[in-house]
Design a protein around this motif. Structure first.
Motif, PDB file in Angstrom:
ATOM      1  N   THR A 134     -30.852  59.648 -46.360  1.00 52.65           N
ATOM      2  CA  THR A 134     -30.391  58.271 -46.119  1.00 52.65           C
ATOM      3  C   THR A 134     -31.006  57.710 -44.833  1.00 52.65           C
ATOM      4  OG1 THR A 134     -28.453  59.315 -45.147  1.00 52.65           O
ATOM      5  CG2 THR A 134     -28.174  58.345 -47.332  1.00 52.65           C
ATOM      6  N   GLU A 135     -31.065  58.555 -43.837  1.00 50.79           N
ATOM      7  CA  GLU A 135     -31.649  58.126 -42.556  1.00 50.79           C
ATOM      8  C   GLU A 135     -33.139  57.824 -42.724  1.00 50.79           C
ATOM      9  OE1 GLU A 135     -32.023  60.051 -38.193  1.00 50.79           O
ATOM     10  OE2 GLU A 135     -30.342  60.768 -39.419  1.00 50.79           O
ATOM     11  N   ARG A 136     -33.765  58.660 -43.563  1.00 48.64           N
ATOM     12  CA  ARG A 136     -35.196  58.493 -43.818  1.00 48.64           C
ATOM     13  C   ARG A 136     -35.454  57.151 -44.504  1.00 48.64           C
ATOM     14  NH1 ARG A 136     -36.251  63.529 -46.533  1.00 48.64           N
ATOM     15  NH2 ARG A 136     -36.134  62.434 -48.502  1.00 48.64           N
ATOM     16  N   THR A 137     -34.632  56.889 -45.517  1.00 45.51           N
ATOM     17  CA  THR A 137     -34.796  55.628 -46.253  1.00 45.51           C
ATOM     18  C   THR A 137     -34.614  54.445 -45.304  1.00 45.51           C
ATOM     19  OG1 THR A 137     -33.763  56.790 -48.071  1.00 45.51           O
ATOM     20  CG2 THR A 137     -34.046  54.437 -48.362  1.00 45.51           C
ATOM     21  N   LYS A 138     -33.623  54.560 -44.425  1.00 41.58           N
ATOM     22  CA  LYS A 138     -33.335  53.473 -43.486  1.00 41.58           C
ATOM     23  C   LYS A 138     -34.540  53.235 -42.574  1.00 41.58           C
ATOM     24  CE  LYS A 138     -29.891  52.357 -40.000  1.00 41.58           C
ATOM     25  NZ  LYS A 138     -30.095  53.066 -38.768  1.00 41.58           N
ATOM     26  N   ARG A 139     -35.065  54.340 -42.077  1.00 36.33           N
ATOM     27  CA  ARG A 139     -36.202  54.228 -41.147  1.00 36.33           C
ATOM     28  C   ARG A 139     -37.434  53.634 -41.858  1.00 36.33           C
ATOM     29  NH1 ARG A 139     -38.272  53.490 -36.473  1.00 36.33           N
ATOM     30  NH2 ARG A 139     -39.955  54.812 -35.785  1.00 36.33           N
ATOM     31  N   VAL A 140     -37.645  54.072 -43.094  1.00 41.77           N
ATOM     32  CA  VAL A 140     -38.790  53.543 -43.857  1.00 41.77           C
ATOM     33  C   VAL A 140     -38.626  52.034 -44.025  1.00 41.77           C
ATOM     34  CG1 VAL A 140     -39.913  53.533 -46.133  1.00 41.77           C
ATOM     35  CG2 VAL A 140     -39.339  55.701 -45.042  1.00 41.77           C
ATOM     36  N   ARG A 141     -37.395  51.609 -44.358  1.00 39.61           N
ATOM     37  CA  ARG A 141     -37.140  50.170 -44.541  1.00 39.61           C
ATOM     38  C   ARG A 141     -37.397  49.408 -43.236  1.00 39.61           C
ATOM     39  NH1 ARG A 141     -32.771  50.797 -48.694  1.00 39.61           N
ATOM     40  NH2 ARG A 141     -34.066  51.134 -50.538  1.00 39.61           N
ATOM     41  N   GLU A 142     -36.932  49.997 -42.135  1.00 36.76           N
ATOM     42  CA  GLU A 142     -37.139  49.338 -40.829  1.00 36.76           C
ATOM     43  C   GLU A 142     -38.630  49.137 -40.568  1.00 36.76           C
ATOM     44  OE1 GLU A 142     -33.438  51.444 -38.440  1.00 36.76           O
ATOM     45  OE2 GLU A 142     -35.516  51.876 -37.832  1.00 36.76           O
ATOM     46  N   LEU A 143     -39.382  50.181 -40.851  1.00 33.24           N
ATOM     47  CA  LEU A 143     -40.819  50.109 -40.576  1.00 33.24           C
ATOM     48  C   LEU A 143     -41.522  49.148 -41.529  1.00 33.24           C
ATOM     49  CD1 LEU A 143     -41.270  53.834 -39.736  1.00 33.24           C
ATOM     50  CD2 LEU A 143     -41.958  51.958 -38.248  1.00 33.24           C
ATOM     51  N   LEU A 144     -41.040  49.128 -42.781  1.00 29.57           N
ATOM     52  CA  LEU A 144     -41.617  48.165 -43.729  1.00 29.57           C
ATOM     53  C   LEU A 144     -41.357  46.742 -43.239  1.00 29.57           C
ATOM     54  CD1 LEU A 144     -40.681  49.856 -47.122  1.00 29.57           C
ATOM     55  CD2 LEU A 144     -42.991  49.399 -46.307  1.00 29.57           C
TER      56      LEU A 144
END
Lengths: 544, 340
Positions: free
Chosen positions: B104-114
Motif C-alpha cells: 500500500t505504501e509502495r502504491t502511494k509513493r508511486v502515485r505521488e511520483l506520477l
C-alpha cells in the motif's frame, strides 16, 4: 508490397515447396483414394495402441527433461561468456560446440565408455553401472549434445540486454541475487524459452541416441516411425505417427513464438549498449565458483569424448595403434573391416567429404541468399517458416524425399537435399548474424557509384563477409558430416559415410575399431573447428 | 553533501582528477565537451567505476568502495533505460520493491511520483508506448522513488527533441526544488547548463577548469576556455585594450611588456555592445567608431562583425544594420572582464 516483404514471401514459398511435399507424402503414406475407410481403420488402430501414446509420452518427457537440464546447466556459463573477457574464451566457445557436431554414434560410444558397464565411472567406483541403458543414458547424451546450443542462445540473449539496466538496478539498491531474479532472468526469458524449445525439438526428434539407449522399453515417435516403415513395412502407421509427431512439435513451436512475443524482448534491445568486463572484475569467490563450474561442465562434455580417444589407442589392455591399422585393411575375427563397413575407408572418406561438401555448398548458398534478402528485416513470421525443419523429424523428411524421388533423383543428391533442409535453420541463423557486418550504407554507396548487384557481390559483399561465409560453410559442413538419419533412411546402406560405417562396426561389436574411426572423425571436426575459430568474429547477441 | 576528495582515475589514454563538493539542495551541473570526464565523475559517484585513489564521501561517510546498490544514489541515463519487461508503475516501484516497502505504501509513493512528474494515470501503461519525454520523466520518478541521497542525471535531455526540452527542464527544476535532493546534472548544452544550475562546473581533459554560479562563470570567467565554452565572446590582447575606452574595463589591465602581449587577457560578450543610441542608460562610458563588415541574421537578433581600431568585434544587436554602415559602438562601464 515492399521489396523485403516480397523477398520474405518468395523465400517462404520456395522453402515450403521444398519441405512440405516430402512431409505430406509421408503423412499420406498408405492412403489410397479407392479405399479410404481401410486407411482410416488402420490409422485409428495405430492411434488406439497404448504403445503409441507411450512413445508420445516418452518423447515429450525425455525431451523436456533434456531441455530443462541443458538450459539450467547453460545459464551460468552463458552469463560468464556474455559478460566477461578471459583468456581462451573464444576457444572454449568453439569447443563447447564439438559435441553438437559429433555424430550421435560417437556420443553414444562416449557415454557408454564413460558411464556404461565397463566404463570409466564403473571402474572408478566399482560396481556394475547400468543406469545409462535407460532414459538416463538418453538424457545424458542429449544434454551433452545440446548444452552448447543453449549456451550460445542464452549468451546471445544476454548480450542483447543493455548493460545499463544492471547499473540502474544497482543504483536503485538491487544486489546481485535480486538482480538475477528480478532483472536478468525476466529480460533473457525469451532466450531461455527459445533455447529450451530448440533443445526440446532436437531431443524430441532425436533418432540415433534413442535407437541405441532406448532398446525395446524406451522408444520415441521418431524411432517408431523408422521401425514401422522399415521393420514392419507399415506405411500407414509410419504416416500417422509422423503426423502425430509433427502436430506435437508444431504446437510447441507455436507456443514458443507466442511466449517470445509476449515477453517483449524487442524493447530490451533498443539502444543497446554492451561491453564485456574483465575477468578480474569478478570477486574472488565468484571466480572460484566459475572455475569449479567450468571444470564440471568441461568434465561432463569432454571426459566421455576423451574416453573414446583413449580407448581407440588401447588394444587388449595395452597401448597401440592396432584399432587404427584395422581400419586400413585389418580384420575383426574372420571378417575384413572394410567388409563390415561395407566399403573401404578411402571410399567412406571420399563419400563423407563429398556429401558434406555438396550439402555445405548448397546450405551456405541458400542461407546466404535468404539472409541477404532478409537482412533489413527484423525476425518475424519468416523465421517461423525457416525454423520449420526443426519441428520435422529427420526420418520423416528423408523418408518423404525417398518416397517422392526414388529412382528419379540419385540417392546421394536426395541426401544432400535432406541435409541442406535439415541444417538450414542453424546455417541461416549463423549467416544472418554475420550479415550484420554489412551495413546498408556500404551497398547504397556502391549502388550510388553505379555498381550492379553482381558487381557489388564480388567487390563489396564477399570481401566484407568472407569470414562469415567460411564460418557458415564450415558449420554446415560439420553438421552434414555428422548426419546419420538422412544417410541411413535415404541411402539404405548403399551410401556409407562415417556415421554409417561406425553404426556397422558397433553392430558387429567391433567397438575398438569404431572408436578409432570416431577419433579420425574427431580429427576432421577439430580441423573444421580450427577454421570456424579463426574465422569467428566476436558477435554479440547471437545464437547459433 | 557529497564530496569527491582528490579523486584520480587513469584509463591510460585519459585520466581524470576531481576534487569537488555537491551541497544539500544544490543542482550542480558538470559542463564540458565530449570526453572531458563529466560522465566519469557521475559513474564514480554512482559506484559504476572505482577510483584509483581518493575518497568519495556522502554525508561524511566514505562510500568509495561501496557497491552501487548500497550507495542510495539515483541515476538517470540519457536514453531512459526503462526496464522493458515492466510497466510504468512497476518501473517506478522497482527500487521500492528492493527496499521491501509494503504494497500500500509502495502504491502511494508511486502515485505521488506520477503526480510529481505529471504522469497521473500512466501507471499501467507499457513503457514502449511512451514518448521520449514521458519515458524520461518515468526514469526520473523511478530514480526518485527510493528517496536517494543524491540524484545523478547523465545528459537526460539529449535524446529529446528541442521543442520538448524546455518543458522538461522546467519539470526537472520543479522536481528538484520540491524534493531538495542534491543533484548532479551532466550536459554539453550551454542552455541547460546556464538555465538549470545552482552551480556550474566546467570540465576539460579530465579536470575541473572553472566553477561558480552560472552568472559568475558567464559574466566573469576566470579562463578563456570557460568564456568561450559558455558563449560567444570578443577577446582582447593588452595592446587592443589600450585602444578601447578605458571605462569599459572592469579592472586595470596588466602591463604586458614581456612578449606575452599577443595572448588574450580580457573578454567581452557581444550582447554587451550596442550601436549608438541603444546603449544602456547611464553607462555611456565612451564610444568606439566602426564599420559593419558582416551581418549574421538569427531571427530576433543579428550578429554583426564590426571593424574598429581595436580590431574586429562581434556585436549582438537588433536587426537593421547593413554591411558598410558606419556605427558607433557603446558599452556599459566595466563590461570587459579581465581574465584571472
Amino acid at each position: 508490397m515492399t521489396a523485403s516483404r516480397r523477398a520474405s514471401g518468395i523465400i517462404s514459398l520456395v522453402f515450403l515447396a521444398a519441405v512440405l511435399p516430402p512431409v505430406l507424402t509421408v503423412l499420406g503414406a498408405g492412403f489410397t483414394a479407392a479405399d479410404p475407410s481401410a486407411w482410416l481403420a488402420q490409422a485409428g488402430s495405430v492411434l488406439g495402441r497404448p504403445s503409441t501414446w507411450r512413445s508420445v509420452r516418452f518423447s515429450i518427457v525425455q525431451a523436456a527433461v533434456s531441455a530443462a537440464i541443458s538450459v539450467l546447466v547453460a545459464i551460468p556459463g552463458a552469463y560468464l561468456m556474455a559478460h566477461y573477457r578471459f583468456r581462451g574464451r573464444q576457444i572454449i566457445q568453439s569447443l563447447t560446440l564439438v559435441p553438437f557436431v559429433m555424430p550421435s554414434l560417437i556420443v553414444i560410444l562416449a557415454v557408454i565408455g564413460f558411464y556404461g558397464r565397463a566404463g570409466v565411472l564403473g571402474r572408478l567406483f566399482g560396481g556394475n553401472l547400468t543406469f545409462v541403458y535407460s532414459g538416463v543414458g538418453i538424457v545424458i547424451a542429449h544434454t551433452m549434445f545440446n548444452i552448447s546450443v543453449a549456451l550460445r542462445i542464452i549468451a546471445g540473449g544476454w548480450m542483447q540486454v543493455d548493460e545499463r539496466y544492471r547499473w540502474v538496478s544497482a543504483s536503485l539498491g538491487e544486489g546481485p541475487p535480486g538482480r538475477l531474479f528480478r532483472l536478468h532472468l525476466p529480460l533473457i526469458a525469451p532466450s531461455l524459452v527459445s533455447a529450451g524449445i530448440l533443445v526440446f525439438l532436437y531431443c524430441f526428434v532425436s533418432f540415433g541416441v534413442v535407437l541405441v539407449f532406448g532398446g525395446v522399453r524406451f522408444s520415441t515417435i521418431e524411432v517408431r516411425i523408422f521401425q514401422e516403415m522399415f521393420t514392419n513395412l507399415n506405411l500407414t502407421a509410419a504416416g500417422v505417427l509422423a503426423a502425430l509427431q509433427l502436430a506435437v512439435a508444431a504446437l510447441l513451436v507455436g507456443l514458443v513464438q507466442f511466449l517470445t512475443r509476449r515477453t517483449g524482448a524487442g524493447s530490451a534491445r533498443s539502444g543497446r549498449r554492451f561491453h564485456t568486463r574483465s575477468w578480474r572484475d569478478l570477486p574472488v569467490p565468484a571466480r572460484v565458483l566459475a572455475v569449479v563450474y567450468g571444470a564440471a561442465v568441461g568434465l561432463f562434455l569432454f571426459a566421455p569424448l576423451l574416453t573414446v580417444v583413449v580407448r581407440a589407442f588401447t588394444w587388449h589392455g595395452g597401448v597401440g595403434l592396432t584399432s587404427f591399422r584395422s581400419l586400413f585393411g585389418g580384420t575383426v575375427g574372420t571378417r575384413e573391416v572394410s567388409e563390415i563397413m561395407q566399403s573401404p575407408l578411402a571410399d567412406i572418406l571420399l563419400t563423407s567429404l563429398g556429401v558434406a561438401t555438396m550439402s555445405a555448398v548448397a546450405g551456405s548458398v541458400l542461407a546466404y541468399i535468404a539472409a541477404r534478402s532478409l537482412r533489413d528485416q527484423l525476425p518475424g513470421s519468416i523465421d517461423t517458416v525457416l525454423t520449420l525443419p526443426l519441428a520435422i523429424s529427420g526420418v520423416t523428411l528423408s523418408l518423404g524425399l525417398r518416397l517422392l524421388f526414388f529412382g528419379i533423383i540419385p540417392e546421394i543428391l536426395l541426401i544432400v537435399l535432406a541435409q541442406s533442409i535439415q541444417a538450414f535453420p542453424l546455417v541461416f541463423r549463423n549467416m544472418r548474424g554475420h550479415m550484420r557486418a554489412l551495413p546498408s550504407r556500404y551497398l547504397e554507396t556502391g549502388r550510388s557509384l553505379g555498381a550492379r548487384p553482381l558487381h557489388l557481390l564480388w567487390t563489396v559483399e564477399i570481401p566484407v563477409l568472407w569470414r562469415g561465409i567460411i564460418n557458415t560453410f564450415a558449420f554446415a559442413f560439420a553438421v552434414s558430416l555428422a548426419d546419420f538419419t538422412s544417410v541411413l533412411t535415404i541411402g539404405r546402406g548403399r551410401i556409407v559415410t562415417f556415421p554409417i560405417a561406425m553404426y556397422r562396426l558397433i553392430g558387429f561389436q567391433s567397438f575398438d575399431v569404431a572408436l578409432a574411426l570416431g577419433v579420425l572423425y574427431m580429427g576432421f571436426v577439430g580441423l573444421i573447428f580450427f577454421v570456424v575459430d579463426t574465422t569467428s568474429v566476436q558477435r554479440e547477441g547471437e545464437g547459433l | 553533501m557529497i564530496e569527491l576528495q582528490d579523486i584520480r582515475r587513469d584509463y591510460g589514454n585519459f585520466s581524470l582528477s576531481a576534487d569537488l563538493q555537491i551541497h544539500e539542495h544544490e543542482l550542480l551541473t558538470l559542463f564540458g565537451e565530449s570526453g572531458s570526464g563529466k560522465t566519469t565523475v557521475l559513474r564514480l559517484i554512482a559506484g559504476f567505476e572505482t577510483p584509483d585513489s581518493g575518497r568519495i564521501l556522502v554525508d561524511g561517510h566514505d562510500i568509495t568502495r561501496l557497491p552501487p546498490e548500497r550507495r542510495e544514489i539515483g541515476y538517470v541515463f540519457q536514453d531512459y533505460t526503462l526496464f522493458p519487461h515492466l510497466n510504468v508503475g512497476q518501473n517506478i516501484a522497482y527500487g521500492l520493491r528492493v527496499q521491501k516497502v509494503p504494497g500500500t505504501e509502495r502504491t502511494k509513493r508511486v502515485r505521488e511520483l506520477l503526480a510529481l512528474t505529471e504522469l497521473d494515470g500512466f501507471e499501467d501503461r507499457s513503457v514502449s508506448t511512451l514518448s521520449g519525454g514521458e519515458q524520461q520523466r518515468v526514469a526520473l520518478a523511478r530514480a526518485l522513488a527510493p528517496s536517494p541521497k543524491a540524484l545523478l542525471l547523465d545528459e537526460p535531455f539529449s535524446a529529446i527533441d528541442t521543442e520538448r526540452r524546455g518543458s522538461l527542464r522546467r519539470h526537472l527544476l520543479h522536481i528538484q526544488r520540491a524534493t531538495g535532493i542534491p543533484t548532479v546534472f551532466v550536459t554539453h548544452s550551454r542552455t541547460e547548463a546556464l538555465y538549470l544550475s545552482d552551480r556550474l562546473i566546467i570540465m576539460k581533459d579530465g579536470a575541473v577548469v572553472e566553477s561558480g554560479s552560472p552568472r559568475d562563470v558567464y559574466e566573469r570567467p576566470d579562463s578563456l576556455y570557460a568564456a568561450r565554452f559558455t558563449g560567444s565572446v570578443n577577446t582582447f590582447t593588452c595592446e587592443q585594450l589600450l585602444r578601447l575606452p578605458q571605462s569599459w574595463l572592469d579592472a586595470t589591465p596588466p602591463d604586458k611588456t614581456d612578449g606575452a602581449h599577443e595572448a588574450p587577457v580580457a573578454v567581452l560578450r557581444p550582447e554587451k555592445l550596442s550601436f549608438s543610441g541603444a546603449a544602456p542608460a547611464g553607462t555611456p562610458g565612451g564610444c568606439l567608431e566602426g564599420t559593419i563588415l558582416h551581418v549574421g541574421y538569427f531571427g530576433s537578433y543579428c550578429l554583426y562583425v564590426v571593424e574598429t581600431e581595436a580590431g574586429e568585434l562581434d556585436v549582438q544587436e537588433e536587426p537593421g544594420g547593413t554591411v558598410g554602415q558606419a556605427v558607433q559602438l557603446c558599452c556599459p562601464d566595466g563590461a570587459i572582464h579581465l581574465l584571472a
